[in-house]
Structures are given as structure tokens and as C-alpha cells.
Design a protein around this motif. Structure first.
Motif, PDB file in Angstrom:
ATOM      1  N   TYR A   1       0.852  -1.184  -0.090  1.00  9.49           N
ATOM      2  CA  TYR A   1       0.018   0.017  -0.062  1.00  9.49           C
ATOM      3  C   TYR A   1       0.865   1.297   0.091  1.00  9.49           C
ATOM      4  N   LEU A   2       1.924   1.117   0.843  1.00  8.64           N
ATOM      5  CA  LEU A   2       2.646   2.452   1.101  1.00  8.64           C
ATOM      6  C   LEU A   2       3.329   2.652  -0.492  1.00  8.64           C
ATOM      7  N   ALA A   3       3.870   1.554  -1.169  1.00 11.38           N
ATOM      8  CA  ALA A   3       4.608   1.568  -2.315  1.00 11.38           C
ATOM      9  C   ALA A   3       3.751   2.321  -3.422  1.00 11.38           C
ATOM     10  N   GLY A   4       2.617   1.961  -3.383  1.00 12.54           N
ATOM     11  CA  GLY A   4       1.356   2.442  -4.447  1.00 12.54           C
ATOM     12  C   GLY A   4       1.062   3.965  -3.954  1.00 12.54           C
ATOM     13  N   LEU A   5       1.165   4.241  -2.830  1.00 14.10           N
ATOM     14  CA  LEU A   5       0.994   5.869  -2.304  1.00 14.10           C
ATOM     15  C   LEU A   5       2.019   6.649  -2.903  1.00 14.10           C
ATOM     16  N   ILE A   6       3.318   5.951  -2.761  1.00 10.65           N
ATOM     17  CA  ILE A   6       4.498   6.675  -3.106  1.00 10.65           C
ATOM     18  C   ILE A   6       4.386   7.088  -4.746  1.00 10.65           C
ATOM     19  N   ILE A   7       3.895   5.719  -5.195  1.00 13.38           N
ATOM     20  CA  ILE A   7       4.087   5.906  -6.908  1.00 13.38           C
ATOM     21  C   ILE A   7       2.967   7.054  -7.240  1.00 13.38           C
ATOM     22  N   ALA A   8       1.888   6.934  -6.698  1.00 17.18           N
ATOM     23  CA  ALA A   8       0.876   8.051  -6.844  1.00 17.18           C
ATOM     24  C   ALA A   8       1.308   9.302  -6.556  1.00 17.18           C
ATOM     25  N   GLU A   9       1.940   9.751  -5.606  1.00 18.20           N
ATOM     26  CA  GLU A   9       2.642  11.034  -5.300  1.00 18.20           C
ATOM     27  C   GLU A   9       3.684  11.642  -6.693  1.00 18.20           C
ATOM     28  N   ILE A  10       4.257  10.417  -7.054  1.00 16.13           N
ATOM     29  CA  ILE A  10       5.341  10.756  -7.786  1.00 16.13           C
ATOM     30  C   ILE A  10       4.659  11.172  -9.165  1.00 16.13           C
ATOM     31  N   LEU A  11       3.702  10.388  -9.504  1.00 10.67           N
ATOM     32  CA  LEU A  11       2.871  10.685 -10.804  1.00 10.67           C
ATOM     33  C   LEU A  11       2.156  11.913 -10.698  1.00 10.67           C
ATOM     34  N   LEU A  12       1.553  12.376  -9.609  1.00  8.31           N
ATOM     35  CA  LEU A  12       0.969  13.619  -9.237  1.00  8.31           C
ATOM     36  C   LEU A  12       1.982  14.698  -9.216  1.00  8.31           C
ATOM     37  N   LEU A  13       3.077  14.609  -8.746  1.00  6.63           N
ATOM     38  CA  LEU A  13       4.075  15.496  -8.774  1.00  6.63           C
ATOM     39  C   LEU A  13       4.655  16.067 -10.285  1.00  6.63           C
ATOM     40  N   ASN A  14       4.826  14.659 -10.865  1.00  2.00           N
ATOM     41  CA  ASN A  14       5.214  14.745 -12.279  1.00  2.00           C
ATOM     42  C   ASN A  14       4.198  15.528 -13.056  1.00  2.00           C
ATOM     43  N   TRP A  15       3.006  15.197 -12.946  1.00  2.00           N
ATOM     44  CA  TRP A  15       1.799  15.850 -13.702  1.00  2.00           C
ATOM     45  C   TRP A  15       1.868  17.344 -13.453  1.00  2.00           C
ATOM     46  N   PHE A  16       2.111  17.721 -11.925  1.00  2.71           N
ATOM     47  CA  PHE A  16       2.304  19.321 -11.469  1.00  2.71           C
ATOM     48  C   PHE A  16       3.310  19.900 -12.436  1.00  2.71           C
ATOM     49  N   VAL A  17       4.415  19.261 -12.212  1.00  3.44           N
ATOM     50  CA  VAL A  17       5.676  19.828 -12.942  1.00  3.44           C
ATOM     51  C   VAL A  17       5.473  20.144 -14.628  1.00  3.44           C
ATOM     52  N   GLN A  18       4.789  19.027 -15.115  1.00  2.00           N
ATOM     53  CA  GLN A  18       4.425  19.029 -16.517  1.00  2.00           C
ATOM     54  C   GLN A  18       3.424  20.543 -16.928  1.00  2.00           C
ATOM     55  N   LYS A  19       2.633  20.559 -15.884  1.00  2.00           N
ATOM     56  CA  LYS A  19       1.574  21.527 -16.133  1.00  2.00           C
ATOM     57  C   LYS A  19       2.261  22.903 -15.860  1.00  2.00           C
ATOM     58  N   LEU A  20       3.258  23.122 -14.875  1.00  2.00           N
ATOM     59  CA  LEU A  20       4.091  24.438 -14.706  1.00  2.00           C
ATOM     60  C   LEU A  20       4.920  24.706 -15.931  1.00  2.00           C
ATOM     61  N   ILE A  21       5.422  23.459 -16.507  1.00  2.00           N
ATOM     62  CA  ILE A  21       6.279  23.722 -17.791  1.00  2.00           C
ATOM     63  C   ILE A  21       5.664  24.275 -19.056  1.00  2.00           C
ATOM     64  N   LYS A  22       4.362  23.685 -19.062  1.00  2.00           N
ATOM     65  CA  LYS A  22       3.443  24.022 -20.217  1.00  2.00           C
ATOM     66  C   LYS A  22       2.903  25.441 -20.104  1.00  2.00           C
ATOM     67  N   SER A  23       2.665  25.719 -18.656  1.00  2.00           N
ATOM     68  CA  SER A  23       2.191  27.064 -18.599  1.00  2.00           C
ATOM     69  C   SER A  23       3.148  28.326 -18.708  1.00  2.00           C
ATOM     70  N   GLU A  24       4.510  27.854 -18.361  1.00  2.00           N
ATOM     71  CA  GLU A  24       5.531  28.465 -18.550  1.00  2.00           C
ATOM     72  C   GLU A  24       5.674  28.822 -19.929  1.00  2.00           C
ATOM     73  N   ARG A  25       5.664  27.725 -20.863  1.00  2.00           N
ATOM     74  CA  ARG A  25       5.801  27.726 -22.362  1.00  2.00           C
ATOM     75  C   ARG A  25       4.656  28.815 -22.803  1.00  2.00           C
ATOM     76  N   GLU A  26       3.819  28.628 -22.490  1.00  2.00           N
ATOM     77  CA  GLU A  26       2.477  29.406 -22.866  1.00  2.00           C
ATOM     78  C   GLU A  26       2.570  30.958 -22.569  1.00  2.00           C
ATOM     79  N   ALA A  27       2.957  31.098 -21.403  1.00  2.00           N
ATOM     80  CA  ALA A  27       3.153  32.544 -20.685  1.00  2.00           C
ATOM     81  C   ALA A  27       4.286  33.046 -21.777  1.00  2.00           C
ATOM     82  N   ARG A  28       5.280  32.375 -22.017  1.00  2.00           N
ATOM     83  CA  ARG A  28       6.406  32.996 -22.936  1.00  2.00           C
ATOM     84  C   ARG A  28       5.912  33.177 -24.359  1.00  2.00           C
TER      85      ARG A  28
END
Length: 205
Positions: free
Chosen positions: A1-28
Motif C-alpha cells: 500500500y505504501l509503495a502504491g501511495l509513493i508511486i501515486a505521489e510521484i505521478l501527481l508531482l510529475n503531472w504538476f511539474v509538466q503543468k508548470l512547464i506548459k504554463s511557462e511555455r504558454e506565458a513565454r
């Protein structure tokens, strides 16, 4: 269960980082687009100001043609209105050569080495030329400036032709009036002395 939770957090963090990168590109991209639009609008505004100067110049010159001015005054007026209509008036000198006369905007033109010219035609013959000179440090001239001086010389040619025709008509009218008065005097059965006096009176003017 703990491993699944960590994986979910990593995926969520990766999605958030991609979202920030995309927003920065759109702003530029939005910033670059806004800067490009602003630059284009600035260029359009400059072009519109130049066209307004040219229209004002032509209007004032054409208004001068309706006044009873001499050729020299007309040329001086053209110079007075044309220089401010140029893109770089402080680097501009004008020379008008007309019927053997030379009217200039500057006493010294040695520093003005390149420019534009347009012939002045009257009844199929060249009777002069309008020359617009630029100083060495002035950038290349705009194509619209050539169109402007061509329009001015065309208007000047029309005015000169009309002026020449008016003068010829006045001369013919004087001749016709002279002949009429002489023949009227002859028809009055006056003496030879009176007839001769009448001829001289109307012929000399």
C-alpha cells in the motif's frame, strides 16, 4: 500500500511539474506574441503618421495653386510644405529648377549627396526638375517619398500649363479687342488723322 501511495505521489508531482512547464511555455509564447503585435502596431502607427504628413503636404500645396501666386512663390511654398513631410526633414534639402531659375531650401547643399528627383513637364517639354537630397547619415529613402514628389511635380505641371494657356488667352483677347476698336473707328468715317490716332491708341497697349 505504501509503495502504491509513493508511486501515486510521484505521478501527481510529475503531472504538476509538466503543468508548470506548459504554463511557462504558454506565458513565454503569449509574451512574445504580445511584443510582436506591439511592434507591428508601432510600425503601422509610424506609417500612418508619415502618410498623414504626405496628405497634409499635398493638400496645402494644392491649396496654394488656387491662389494668385508667382512661380517663385509657388516653388517656395512647395519647399516649405515638402520638407516637413519627409521622413527625416532635418536631413533633407530641396532644389527646384524651373525655367532657368533655381530655388533651394539650403544655401549650402554639399553635405547632401543622394536623393530623389522628378521632372517638371509642360505641354510635352521638360521645363524643370524637383530634387530632394538627403545627407550622408540619412537612411535609405522610402518608396512613398518618390510617389509624393511625383504627385507634386504632376500638380505643378498642370498648374503651369493652365497658367500658360490663361496668358495666351489674355493675349488673344487683347488682340481681338484691339482689332474691334480699330475697325469700329474706321467705320465711323472719321478723318485720316483720327483713324491713325485710333489705331495707335489701341495698338500700342
Amino acid at each position: 500500500y505504501l509503495a502504491g501511495l509513493i508511486i501515486a505521489e510521484i505521478l501527481l508531482l510529475n503531472w504538476f511539474v509538466q503543468k508548470l512547464i506548459k504554463s511557462e511555455r504558454e506565458a513565454r509564447y503569449a509574451k512574445e506574441t504580445a511584443e510582436q503585435v506591439s511592434l507591428e502596431l508601432g510600425q503601422k502607427e509610424t506609417e500612418l503618421r508619415e502618410r498623414l504628413k504626405e496628405i497634409t503636404c499635398l493638400y496645402e500645396i494644392r491649396r496654394g495653386f488656387t491662389l494668385n501666386l508667382s512661380e517663385e512663390k509657388i516653388c517656395q511654398q512647395i519647399i516649405g510644405h515638402l520638407i516637413p513631410a519627409m521622413q527625416y526633414p532635418e536631413h533633407t534639402a530641396i532644389i527646384i529648377e524651373l525655367n532657368g531659375k533655381r530655388i533651394v531650401s539650403h544655401a549650402q547643399t554639399e553635405n547632401f549627396t543622394h536623393g530623389l528627383e522628378s521632372k517638371i513637364w509642360v505641354i510635352g517639354k521638360v521645363c524643370g526638375q524637383l530634387t530632394v537630397l538627403f545627407s550622408n547619415d540619412k537612411p535609405s529613402f522610402h518608396q512613398e517619398e518618390q510617389k509624393l514628389i511625383d504627385a507634386i511635380t504632376n500638380d505643378l505641371s498642370i498648374w503651369l500649363e493652365r497658367k500658360q494657356v490663361d496668358e495666351l488667352l489674355r493675349e488673344r483677347l487683347k488682340e481681338i479687342t484691339c482689332l474691334y476698336e480699330i475697325r469700329r473707328g474706321i467705320g465711323m468715317e472719321s478723318s485720316i488723322d483720327n483713324v491713325c490716332h485710333n489705331v495707335f491708341e489701341h495698338l500700342i497697349p
